[in-house]
Design a protein around this motif. Structure first.
Motif, PDB file in Angstrom:
ATOM      1  N   ALA A  14       0.838  -1.201   0.000  1.00  0.00           N
ATOM      2  CA  ALA A  14       0.000   0.000   0.000  1.00  0.00           C
ATOM      3  C   ALA A  14       0.872   1.250   0.000  1.00  0.00           C
ATOM      4  N   ILE A  38      -6.512  -3.946   0.464  1.00  0.00           N
ATOM      5  CA  ILE A  38      -5.786  -4.459  -0.692  1.00  0.00           C
ATOM      6  C   ILE A  38      -6.532  -5.702  -1.153  1.00  0.00           C
ATOM      7  N   ALA A  64      -4.098  -0.069  -3.344  1.00  0.00           N
ATOM      8  CA  ALA A  64      -4.920  -0.104  -2.138  1.00  0.00           C
ATOM      9  C   ALA A  64      -6.141   0.780  -2.357  1.00  0.00           C
TER      10      ALA A  64
END
Length: 132
Positions: free
Chosen positions: A14, A86, A93
């Motif tokens: 992310a 995710i 993300a």
């Protein structure tokens, strides 16, 4: 031939997906005899899932899932430490449950009523939100 496998936690993925082209990212690899345990990520959750996480109803690393019987479609996602999702098979993300669900279904859909905790067997995110 030596093979090196690198496993990246969802929080790392992310972070990398949000990095800009001018950001500097340092990665260290140690080949010492003892494995080095990385420092824990201390990110404060933000966005729509933050309240659930701060209340202890949702945790970083928790797996969410859904199954749509009529469409015969399933989805899996992991909660990141900063409160994003995710989706399995994606690198980006998603900041909202609905956007994460849309990435799987291809349709605009209410992710709060779709995603379930405990790998798809627990309450929906909407049910957790109602507990607050």
């Amino acid at each position: 031939m030596t093979v090196l496998n690198i496993h990246l936690e969802p929080e790392v993925l992310a972070h990398l997906s949000r990095a800009g082209s001018t950001d500097v990212i340092n990665i260290s690899i140690s080949l010492g005899a003892k494995p080095v345990k990385p420092a824990p990520v201390t990110t404060k959750p933000s966005g729509p899932l933050a309240d659930l996480m701060e209340a202890g109803l949702l945790k970083a690393g928790e797996e969410l899932a859904f199954y749509q019987r009529r469409a015969k479609r399933t989805g899996r996602a992991t909660v990141t430490s900063d409160g994003q999702l995710i989706v399995e098979g994606r690198t980006k993300a998603f900041s909202s449950p609905s956007k994460a669900a849309e990435a799987v279904t291809g349709n605009v859909i209410n992710g709060w009523t779709l995603w379930r905790t405990e790998g798809g067997k627990g309450p929906t995110l909407d049910e957790l939100r109602n507990r607050l």
